[in-house]
Motif scaffolding. Structure first.
Motif, PDB file in Angstrom:
ATOM      1  N   PHE A  81     -24.983 115.933   3.826  1.00 13.00           N
ATOM      2  CA  PHE A  81     -24.171 115.101   2.941  1.00 13.00           C
ATOM      3  C   PHE A  81     -22.709 115.196   3.350  1.00 13.00           C
ATOM      4  N   GLY A  82     -22.038 114.054   3.415  1.00 10.08           N
ATOM      5  CA  GLY A  82     -20.609 114.041   3.708  1.00 10.08           C
ATOM      6  C   GLY A  82     -20.307 114.206   5.171  1.00 10.08           C
ATOM      7  N   GLY A  83     -19.061 113.936   5.528  1.00  8.62           N
ATOM      8  CA  GLY A  83     -18.636 114.045   6.914  1.00  8.62           C
ATOM      9  C   GLY A  83     -17.432 114.941   7.019  1.00  8.62           C
ATOM     10  N   SER A  84     -16.647 114.790   8.067  1.00 10.02           N
ATOM     11  CA  SER A  84     -15.475 115.650   8.213  1.00 10.02           C
ATOM     12  C   SER A  84     -14.282 115.005   7.511  1.00 10.02           C
ATOM     13  N   GLY A  85     -13.370 115.829   7.106  1.00  6.14           N
ATOM     14  CA  GLY A  85     -12.198 115.345   6.379  1.00  6.14           C
ATOM     15  C   GLY A  85     -12.396 115.516   4.889  1.00  6.14           C
ATOM     16  N   ARG A  86     -11.248 115.565   4.185  1.00  6.69           N
ATOM     17  CA  ARG A  86     -11.260 115.895   2.769  1.00  6.69           C
ATOM     18  C   ARG A  86     -12.019 114.861   1.934  1.00  6.69           C
ATOM     19  N   ARG A  87     -11.687 113.577   2.117  1.00  8.03           N
ATOM     20  CA  ARG A  87     -12.342 112.542   1.318  1.00  8.03           C
ATOM     21  C   ARG A  87     -13.843 112.482   1.628  1.00  8.03           C
ATOM     22  N   ALA A  88     -14.188 112.616   2.911  1.00  8.49           N
ATOM     23  CA  ALA A  88     -15.603 112.545   3.294  1.00  8.49           C
ATOM     24  C   ALA A  88     -16.385 113.698   2.672  1.00  8.49           C
ATOM     25  N   ALA A  89     -15.771 114.885   2.650  1.00  8.04           N
ATOM     26  CA  ALA A  89     -16.456 116.037   2.048  1.00  8.04           C
ATOM     27  C   ALA A  89     -16.625 115.821   0.545  1.00  8.04           C
ATOM     28  N   TYR A  90     -15.568 115.293  -0.082  1.00 14.98           N
ATOM     29  CA  TYR A  90     -15.642 114.990  -1.522  1.00 14.98           C
ATOM     30  C   TYR A  90     -16.748 113.971  -1.797  1.00 14.98           C
ATOM     31  N   LEU A  91     -16.761 112.893  -0.993  1.00 15.52           N
ATOM     32  CA  LEU A  91     -17.797 111.867  -1.175  1.00 15.52           C
ATOM     33  C   LEU A  91     -19.190 112.438  -0.903  1.00 15.52           C
ATOM     34  N   GLY A  92     -19.264 113.438  -0.020  1.00 13.05           N
ATOM     35  CA  GLY A  92     -20.538 114.088   0.252  1.00 13.05           C
ATOM     36  C   GLY A  92     -21.093 114.772  -0.986  1.00 13.05           C
ATOM     37  N   GLU A  93     -20.208 115.396  -1.765  1.00 14.05           N
ATOM     38  CA  GLU A  93     -20.642 116.033  -3.015  1.00 14.05           C
ATOM     39  C   GLU A  93     -21.158 114.977  -3.994  1.00 14.05           C
ATOM     40  N   VAL A  94     -20.443 113.856  -4.071  1.00 17.93           N
ATOM     41  CA  VAL A  94     -20.864 112.770  -4.962  1.00 17.93           C
ATOM     42  C   VAL A  94     -22.231 112.249  -4.519  1.00 17.93           C
ATOM     43  N   SER A  95     -22.400 112.156  -3.218  1.00 23.09           N
ATOM     44  CA  SER A  95     -23.653 111.651  -2.656  1.00 23.09           C
ATOM     45  C   SER A  95     -24.820 112.606  -2.953  1.00 23.09           C
ATOM     46  N   PHE A  96     -24.543 113.903  -2.881  1.00 31.68           N
ATOM     47  CA  PHE A  96     -25.562 114.909  -3.208  1.00 31.68           C
ATOM     48  C   PHE A  96     -25.983 114.775  -4.674  1.00 31.68           C
ATOM     49  N   VAL A  97     -25.011 114.612  -5.552  1.00 31.73           N
ATOM     50  CA  VAL A  97     -25.318 114.426  -6.967  1.00 31.73           C
ATOM     51  C   VAL A  97     -26.156 113.161  -7.161  1.00 31.73           C
ATOM     52  N   ASP A  98     -25.802 112.105  -6.422  1.00 33.23           N
ATOM     53  CA  ASP A  98     -26.544 110.845  -6.506  1.00 33.23           C
ATOM     54  C   ASP A  98     -28.025 111.070  -6.167  1.00 33.23           C
ATOM     55  N   ALA A  99     -28.262 111.835  -5.118  1.00 27.16           N
ATOM     56  CA  ALA A  99     -29.646 112.108  -4.709  1.00 27.16           C
ATOM     57  C   ALA A  99     -30.373 112.906  -5.789  1.00 27.16           C
ATOM     58  N   GLU A 100     -29.679 113.884  -6.379  1.00 26.60           N
ATOM     59  CA  GLU A 100     -30.295 114.692  -7.432  1.00 26.60           C
ATOM     60  C   GLU A 100     -30.537 113.866  -8.697  1.00 26.60           C
TER      61      GLU A 100
END
Ligand SMILES: [Zn+2]
Length: 647
Positions: free
Chosen positions: A197-216
């Motif tokens: 989930f997420g990529g490199s960089g601050r926003r990408a990492a933040y969006l990765g957390e949102v994406s993980f929650v979306d999957a859950e």
């Protein structure tokens, strides 16, 4: 694209609300911590990956402009559950207040009407001691792993939260409607999404957390008995997250769109599909709307204005001003607090230098119109002044002795010390604090101390700054001045368990053990179920017996921490292996998949002479904990046991 079955089930939903049905619906409230609206695809984020939320929004009603009442977790959740703004329900900060039992909540209303009620929360910031458990028959705020987040609150990730919610759902008898509130905390800093989930960089990492929650969330929705046909699903962010806008990182200080605009959607039973509502909606209208959808329009909470949906007879908040407040500038940093009102497309922010923005013409809130449009500014300022119970203006300065007396009597919460700084100016001080912290961590103590002293001279009522100053002074060998700074930080935040833990740590480091113990006990008085001060007290215990007594008390008051149980079992091991085994069992109850439990039980079995079962348990711990300290320890013990057997 693979479409989840739960989504297919409602594809036939019509564009008008369906007539009331005989069986009451289930209600699922999902709150997404720290999720700004534009972190979700449906709200326009092109770089987000939120297929579940996007699809759910398309199957229900999506509010493009939903506003949180505060950029802070506890006050905002209290609003969601009570339908009241923070000045009305009284929760103005994290950790500072407790919701009065007399305030009606949706959970209490639904429990009274026969709903089974449960909550599963992802962070101790929503600990039951703050009163949000009112009306929930089950309130799962266990944080077994004591994974400590950025602000010191223990948390658990979305997978653990979903698991707990699924266990509760599976236990529910068919035929009884339920209210389930599930809180996902992951997008809160630090941004550490799981692999994939997420990529490199601050926003990408933040969006990765949102994406993980979306999957859950997808996993949770798939397990809903009866799917969306039988359930009203409400998804809401509690506040957003600034990613550098206006100089802010995180949330809590400002009242701009980045931290106030959140995703909000309703879908499922009785709701139209594919509806997008552009009118501003406040989170305070969610509770009333949920009770109406549950078929309880007569409850006093339901009689308040509902969300701006075109449902005959509902009455909406359309055109009503929306309010927000930020108390963190005052409670944490000793600055002026902020209040804002949004009305007729304008936002007015009350501050030492007030601001006015035209939200349609200037969505970035970059052009302050307060000076150019004084009449508009005055009209909105008056709306704020008319707000009942709304005053959070800078508290008057009082002399330290009077203040201490008031604090001890419980009259003030320590926010009175105020340097009157406009948060717009203060934000720069935080950047300076960040720089000084980096200098301190990299060993440049002298530079850090110079910077911190200069900052503290401008902003003496800033508690985190005092803590860091204390650290720098101690590192420079200035013991008494350092301890005084730690004490000042604790005085500035009389309800902060963290400030007391910090003071205790400083004392312990200096070998002043009685003072350290006193500080840890104060932290425990404030937050009894928080493991760290208990563990530190146990560390300071002179012998295993005393250590076991301390940790036993922690277990008694409900510190559901794997570490506490593990240490307790260790302390009990020599004198009483049977008691130790029983303690280990409590770890397995908390989290059957925890390597800690197997390691603990393996050791106790070994002490009891049951080498066969001990070996199996240690092997299990080594497998479960592979790549962690617990797994390594289990492997070591297993090796030692096998070597002993070989002799
Ligand atoms: Zn939050």
């Amino acid at each position: 694209m693979v479409i989840a079955p739960f989504l297919l089930a409602t594809a036939a939903a019509t564009a008008v609300p369906s007539p009331p049905v005989a069986t009451p619906p289930n209600l699922l409230l999902v709150t997404l911590d720290t999720t700004r609206a534009d972190a979700v695809g449906a709200w326009g984020a092109s770089d987000a990956s939120t297929p579940v939320l996007d699809r759910l929004a398309s199957l229900g009603v999506r509010f493009t402009t939903a506003l949180a009442p505060a950029p802070l977790t506890l006050p905002s959740h209290a609003t969601l559950l009570t339908g009241l703004d923070p000045p009305e329900h009284g929760i103005r900060s994290n950790g500072g207040e407790r919701l009065d039992r007399r305030v009606p909540t949706i959970a209490a209303a639904l429990a009274d009407a026969g709903w089974a009620t449960a909550a599963v929360v992802g962070s101790r910031v929503l600990d039951r001691r703050f009163g949000l458990d009112h009306g929930f028959a089950s309130y799962d705020d266990r944080m077994p792993a004591e994974r400590i987040g950025e602000h010191g609150y223990a948390e658990r990730d979305a997978r653990a939260v979903t698991d707990a919610a699924l266990v509760w759902l599976a236990d529910q008898p068919r035929g009884t409607p339920f209210l389930l509130w599930v809180h996902y905390y992951d997008p809160h800093a630090p941004y550490t999404p799981p692999a994939g989930f997420g990529g490199s960089g601050r926003r990408a990492a933040y969006l990765g957390e949102v994406s993980f929650v979306d999957a859950e969330l997808g996993r949770l929705l798939r397990a809903l008995p009866g799917g969306l046909e039988d359930t009203v699903v409400v998804v809401a962010g509690d506040h957003g997250e600034a990613l550098g806008e206006h100089g802010e990182e995180g949330h809590g200080v400002f009242l701009y769109r980045s931290t106030l605009e959140v995703p909000l959607l309703l879908a499922g039973r009785g709701l139209p599909a594919g509806v997008v509502v552009d009118r501003p909606a406040g989170l305070r209208s969610v509770a009333s709307t949920m009770l109406r959808l549950a078929g309880l329009p007569g409850h006093e909470l339901a009689r308040r204005p509902a969300l701006p949906l075109s449902v005959p007879g509902w009455g909406t908040t359309d055109g009503e001003p929306l309010y927000a407040e930020a108390t963190l500038p005052a409670t944490a940093y000793g600055w002026a607090p902020l209040r804002a009102v949004v009305s007729e497309g304008l936002k007015y922010i009350e501050a030492p230098r007030p601001e006015l923005y035209d939200l349609a013409a200037d969505p970035a809130e970059a052009r302050d119109l307060a000076a150019d449009r004084p009449t508009d500014a005055a009209r909105l300022a008056e709306l704020l002044d008319r707000r009942p119970g709304g005053a959070v203006g800078p508290a008057p300065e009082v002399d330290p002795a009077t203040r201490a007396a008031l604090v001890s009597l419980g009259y003030v919460d320590g926010t009175s010390a105020n340097d009157g700084i406009d948060p717009k100016d203060g934000i720069e001080l935080l950047a300076g604090l960040e720089t000084a912290t980096k200098q301190l961590r990299s060993g440049d103590t002298a530079a850090a101390l110079r910077r911190l002293s200069a900052l503290a001279a401008r902003n003496p009522a800033n508690a985190p700054l005092q803590t860091r100053l204390g650290e720098a002074l101690l590192a420079s060998g200035e013991t008494e001045a350092g301890l005084a700074a730690y004490r000042r930080a604790a005085e500035l935040q009389p309800r902060s368990e963290f400030a007391r833990r910090n003071l205790g740590d400083a004392m312990a480091e200096l070998g002043r053990l009685d003072d350290a113990r006193a500080a840890y006990r104060e932290a425990i008085d404030i937050s009894p179920r928080w493991a760290p001060p208990w563990l530190r007290l146990a560390d300071l215990a002179p012998d295993p017996g005393e250590r076991a007594a301390i940790l036993g008390r922690a277990a008694e008051v409900g510190v559901d921490s794997l570490t506490v149980y593990l240490r307790l079992a260790e302390a009990e091991l020599d004198a009483n292996p049977t008691a130790s085994l029983a303690t280990c069992r409590r770890i397995a109850e908390l989290d059957p998949a925890a390597a800690e439990g197997a390691l603990c039980e393996g050791r106790a079995r070994l002490a009891l002479g049951d080498r066969l079962r001990a070996g199996a348990l240690l092997r299990r711990a080594a497998v479960l904990g592979r790549g962690t300290a617990v797994g390594d320890e289990a492997a070591r013990q297993l090796e030692a046991m096998t070597a002993a057997d070989g002799r």
